[in-house]
Design a protein around this motif. Structure first.
Motif, PDB file in Angstrom:
ATOM      1  N   PHE A 211       0.836  -1.196   0.000  1.00  0.00           N
ATOM      2  CA  PHE A 211       0.000   0.000   0.000  1.00  0.00           C
ATOM      3  C   PHE A 211       0.867   1.241   0.000  1.00  0.00           C
ATOM      4  CE2 PHE A 211      -1.998   3.585   2.055  1.00  0.00           C
ATOM      5  CZ  PHE A 211      -3.164   3.691   1.320  1.00  0.00           C
ATOM      6  N   SER A 212       0.525   2.184  -0.850  1.00  0.00           N
ATOM      7  CA  SER A 212       1.191   3.482  -0.852  1.00  0.00           C
ATOM      8  C   SER A 212       0.323   4.473  -1.615  1.00  0.00           C
ATOM      9  CB  SER A 212       2.591   3.401  -1.475  1.00  0.00           C
ATOM     10  OG  SER A 212       2.527   2.871  -2.783  1.00  0.00           O
ATOM     11  N   LEU A 213       0.520   5.741  -1.319  1.00  0.00           N
ATOM     12  CA  LEU A 213      -0.227   6.817  -1.961  1.00  0.00           C
ATOM     13  C   LEU A 213       0.641   7.493  -3.023  1.00  0.00           C
ATOM     14  CD1 LEU A 213      -1.820   8.290   1.274  1.00  0.00           C
ATOM     15  CD2 LEU A 213      -3.050   7.062  -0.506  1.00  0.00           C
ATOM     16  N   TRP A 214       0.100   8.528  -3.620  1.00  0.00           N
ATOM     17  CA  TRP A 214       0.819   9.370  -4.589  1.00  0.00           C
ATOM     18  C   TRP A 214       2.241   9.658  -4.121  1.00  0.00           C
ATOM     19  CZ3 TRP A 214       0.376  11.524  -9.290  1.00  0.00           C
ATOM     20  CH2 TRP A 214       1.020  12.726  -9.560  1.00  0.00           C
ATOM     21  N   PRO A 215       3.262   9.478  -4.981  1.00  0.00           N
ATOM     22  CA  PRO A 215       3.198   9.382  -6.445  1.00  0.00           C
ATOM     23  C   PRO A 215       3.035   7.970  -7.017  1.00  0.00           C
ATOM     24  CG  PRO A 215       5.477   9.572  -5.780  1.00  0.00           C
ATOM     25  CD  PRO A 215       4.652   9.661  -4.507  1.00  0.00           C
ATOM     26  N   ASP A 216       2.722   6.981  -6.195  1.00  0.00           N
ATOM     27  CA  ASP A 216       2.452   5.642  -6.703  1.00  0.00           C
ATOM     28  C   ASP A 216       1.199   5.677  -7.582  1.00  0.00           C
ATOM     29  OD1 ASP A 216       1.988   2.973  -7.163  1.00  0.00           O
ATOM     30  OD2 ASP A 216       2.097   2.356  -5.068  1.00  0.00           O
ATOM     31  N   THR A 217       1.333   5.266  -8.827  1.00  0.00           N
ATOM     32  CA  THR A 217       0.194   5.296  -9.750  1.00  0.00           C
ATOM     33  C   THR A 217      -0.115   3.918 -10.331  1.00  0.00           C
ATOM     34  OG1 THR A 217       1.694   5.944 -11.546  1.00  0.00           O
ATOM     35  CG2 THR A 217       0.511   7.713 -10.408  1.00  0.00           C
ATOM     36  N   ARG A 218       0.290   2.863  -9.637  1.00  0.00           N
ATOM     37  CA  ARG A 218      -0.034   1.523 -10.119  1.00  0.00           C
ATOM     38  C   ARG A 218      -1.549   1.318 -10.198  1.00  0.00           C
ATOM     39  NH1 ARG A 218       2.606  -2.219  -5.933  1.00  0.00           N
ATOM     40  NH2 ARG A 218       2.013  -0.446  -4.621  1.00  0.00           N
ATOM     41  N   VAL A 219      -1.946   0.463 -11.118  1.00  0.00           N
ATOM     42  CA  VAL A 219      -3.368   0.220 -11.380  1.00  0.00           C
ATOM     43  C   VAL A 219      -3.933  -0.762 -10.359  1.00  0.00           C
ATOM     44  CG1 VAL A 219      -5.033  -0.620 -13.079  1.00  0.00           C
ATOM     45  CG2 VAL A 219      -2.968   0.591 -13.843  1.00  0.00           C
ATOM     46  N   VAL A 220      -5.078  -0.435  -9.807  1.00  0.00           N
ATOM     47  CA  VAL A 220      -5.844  -1.418  -9.037  1.00  0.00           C
ATOM     48  C   VAL A 220      -6.479  -2.371 -10.042  1.00  0.00           C
ATOM     49  CG1 VAL A 220      -7.841  -1.781  -7.549  1.00  0.00           C
ATOM     50  CG2 VAL A 220      -6.286   0.131  -7.109  1.00  0.00           C
ATOM     51  N   PRO A 221      -6.272  -3.693  -9.902  1.00  0.00           N
ATOM     52  CA  PRO A 221      -6.797  -4.635 -10.902  1.00  0.00           C
ATOM     53  C   PRO A 221      -8.291  -4.460 -11.153  1.00  0.00           C
ATOM     54  CG  PRO A 221      -5.341  -5.760  -9.373  1.00  0.00           C
ATOM     55  CD  PRO A 221      -5.533  -4.377  -8.836  1.00  0.00           C
ATOM     56  N   PHE A 222      -8.674  -4.650 -12.407  1.00  0.00           N
ATOM     57  CA  PHE A 222     -10.069  -4.554 -12.817  1.00  0.00           C
ATOM     58  C   PHE A 222     -10.760  -5.897 -12.595  1.00  0.00           C
ATOM     59  CE2 PHE A 222      -7.533  -1.707 -15.458  1.00  0.00           C
ATOM     60  CZ  PHE A 222      -8.207  -0.505 -15.358  1.00  0.00           C
ATOM     61  N   HIS A 223     -11.987  -5.870 -12.102  1.00  0.00           N
ATOM     62  CA  HIS A 223     -12.709  -7.131 -11.930  1.00  0.00           C
ATOM     63  C   HIS A 223     -13.240  -7.665 -13.260  1.00  0.00           C
ATOM     64  CE1 HIS A 223     -16.332  -4.429 -11.758  1.00  0.00           C
ATOM     65  NE2 HIS A 223     -16.852  -5.416 -12.440  1.00  0.00           N
ATOM     66  N   TYR A 224     -13.219  -6.854 -14.298  1.00  0.00           N
ATOM     67  CA  TYR A 224     -13.775  -7.219 -15.594  1.00  0.00           C
ATOM     68  C   TYR A 224     -12.673  -7.312 -16.650  1.00  0.00           C
ATOM     69  CZ  TYR A 224     -13.452  -2.122 -15.816  1.00  0.00           C
ATOM     70  OH  TYR A 224     -13.000  -0.830 -15.716  1.00  0.00           O
ATOM     71  N   ASN A 225     -12.944  -8.109 -17.685  1.00  0.00           N
ATOM     72  CA  ASN A 225     -12.037  -8.181 -18.826  1.00  0.00           C
ATOM     73  C   ASN A 225     -12.343  -7.050 -19.808  1.00  0.00           C
ATOM     74  OD1 ASN A 225     -10.999 -10.479 -17.678  1.00  0.00           O
ATOM     75  ND2 ASN A 225     -11.999 -11.893 -19.104  1.00  0.00           N
ATOM     76  N   HIS A 226     -11.455  -6.877 -20.775  1.00  0.00           N
ATOM     77  CA  HIS A 226     -11.654  -5.863 -21.810  1.00  0.00           C
ATOM     78  C   HIS A 226     -12.956  -6.158 -22.553  1.00  0.00           C
ATOM     79  CE1 HIS A 226     -11.032  -3.577 -25.515  1.00  0.00           C
ATOM     80  NE2 HIS A 226     -10.158  -2.855 -24.836  1.00  0.00           N
ATOM     81  N   PRO A 227     -13.802  -5.141 -22.776  1.00  0.00           N
ATOM     82  CA  PRO A 227     -15.122  -5.397 -23.375  1.00  0.00           C
ATOM     83  C   PRO A 227     -15.075  -5.858 -24.831  1.00  0.00           C
ATOM     84  CG  PRO A 227     -14.733  -3.034 -23.162  1.00  0.00           C
ATOM     85  CD  PRO A 227     -13.627  -3.715 -22.427  1.00  0.00           C
ATOM     86  N   ILE A 228     -13.961  -5.649 -25.536  1.00  0.00           N
ATOM     87  CA  ILE A 228     -13.854  -6.061 -26.937  1.00  0.00           C
ATOM     88  C   ILE A 228     -13.018  -7.330 -27.074  1.00  0.00           C
ATOM     89  CG2 ILE A 228     -13.241  -5.353 -29.278  1.00  0.00           C
ATOM     90  CD1 ILE A 228     -15.489  -3.708 -27.911  1.00  0.00           C
ATOM     91  N   THR A 229     -11.834  -7.340 -26.441  1.00  0.00           N
ATOM     92  CA  THR A 229     -10.931  -8.489 -26.603  1.00  0.00           C
ATOM     93  C   THR A 229     -11.193  -9.596 -25.586  1.00  0.00           C
ATOM     94  OG1 THR A 229      -9.242  -7.599 -25.090  1.00  0.00           O
ATOM     95  CG2 THR A 229      -9.150  -6.896 -27.403  1.00  0.00           C
ATOM     96  N   ASP A 230     -11.918  -9.290 -24.516  1.00  0.00           N
ATOM     97  CA  ASP A 230     -12.196 -10.234 -23.429  1.00  0.00           C
ATOM     98  C   ASP A 230     -10.903 -10.697 -22.745  1.00  0.00           C
ATOM     99  OD1 ASP A 230     -13.998 -11.588 -21.764  1.00  0.00           O
ATOM    100  OD2 ASP A 230     -13.693 -13.466 -22.865  1.00  0.00           O
ATOM    101  N   GLU A 231      -9.903  -9.834 -22.746  1.00  0.00           N
ATOM    102  CA  GLU A 231      -8.635 -10.163 -22.091  1.00  0.00           C
ATOM    103  C   GLU A 231      -8.414  -9.261 -20.885  1.00  0.00           C
ATOM    104  OE1 GLU A 231      -5.631  -9.747 -25.046  1.00  0.00           O
ATOM    105  OE2 GLU A 231      -6.225 -11.560 -26.158  1.00  0.00           O
TER     106      GLU A 231
END
Length: 261
Positions: A211-231
């Protein structure tokens, strides 16, 4: 007047009704979850912590992840909201106190409900304006101060006895910033947890290292896949290396290891 329906017509109509019924169940569930989370936001705005706690499922997998701590089960939920927050923010009462601001704007909500599991997932952005009025008591913890906060939720919800409840609430604040300078004056306006429960009677059941705040800008994982590629997004693409440096030099990507467990 009679209508002569062929067996194939009946079969087609039955299939269409089933598709529409399933779509209605999914849309209704996602709407109910969206309303549930926004109701959570309105309650927490006004420090109605008893009402907040009642939104959570009575389930062994229930938890709240806040800053670098995880509060597990309904006992942990009550410890965070009814004991810790109520004690530190409003002197132990249920409800607001004069001069204490905690407005949570919830937006960009993406809700996905799987009727086969009776569970839903949601990604929701939060922007908070917080602080105290100059008239507030000098004895108030933190004194006279105002700040902004931005973050995102990646939550899970469950149907419990036919009612939607929060199963896992994961809130990732990205930055705190002063009212005057915003993230130019970024610091932890809310201190991190240092000890677990019971060493800290109001602490989390688990301390989280990643856990860390700014300037850390790593992405929180998405619960969904890409809506077009499904990846899913590649792990290295969710890292945040320094300018023109390779991802291999950066801290590991954030992870959520217990989705759907």
């Amino acid at each position: 007047m009679s209508i002569d329906l062929q067996a194939s017509d009946v079969s087609s109509l039955t299939a269409q009704v089933e598709r529409l019924s399933n779509a209605l169940i999914k849309v209704t569930g996602e709407s109910d979850v969206r309303k549930l989370h926004h109701k959570y936001g309105y309650y927490i705005d006004k420090c109605l912590y008893k009402e907040v706690s009642q939104l959570f499922a009575d389930h062994p997998d229930t938890y709240v992840q806040f800053l670098n701590g995880r509060f597990k089960g309904k006992n942990g939920v009550d410890r965070l909201y009814i004991e810790r927050f109520a004690k530190r923010f409003v002197g132990g009462r249920n409800g607001p106190i004069d001069g204490w601001l905690l407005d949570h704007l919830m937006a960009q909500d993406i809700i996905d409900f799987d009727p086969n599991t009776g569970r839903a997932k949601a990604r929701i952005r939060a922007l908070m304006s917080a602080g105290t009025h100059e008239s507030i008591s000098t004895e108030f913890p933190g004194g006279y101060r105002q700040w902004w906060e931005g973050g995102v939720y990646e939550n899970e919800y469950i149907l419990e006895n036919g009612t939607w409840k929060i199963l896992r609430l994961r809130y990732y604040p990205f930055w705190h910033g002063s009212f005057e300078l915003g993230w130019k004056e970024a610091k932890n306006f809310v201190p991190l947890f240092k000890q677990q429960f019971p060493a800290d009677p109001l602490g989390p059941d688990e301390l989280l290292e990643d856990f860390s705040l700014w300037p850390d800008t790593r992405v929180v994982p998405f619960h969904y896949n890409h809506p077009i590629t499904d990846e899913k997004v590649a792990e290295e693409d969710m890292q945040a290396p320094k300018w023109l440096e390779d991802a291999s030099t950066a801290p590991p990507a954030r992870s959520i290891t217990d989705w759907g467990v």
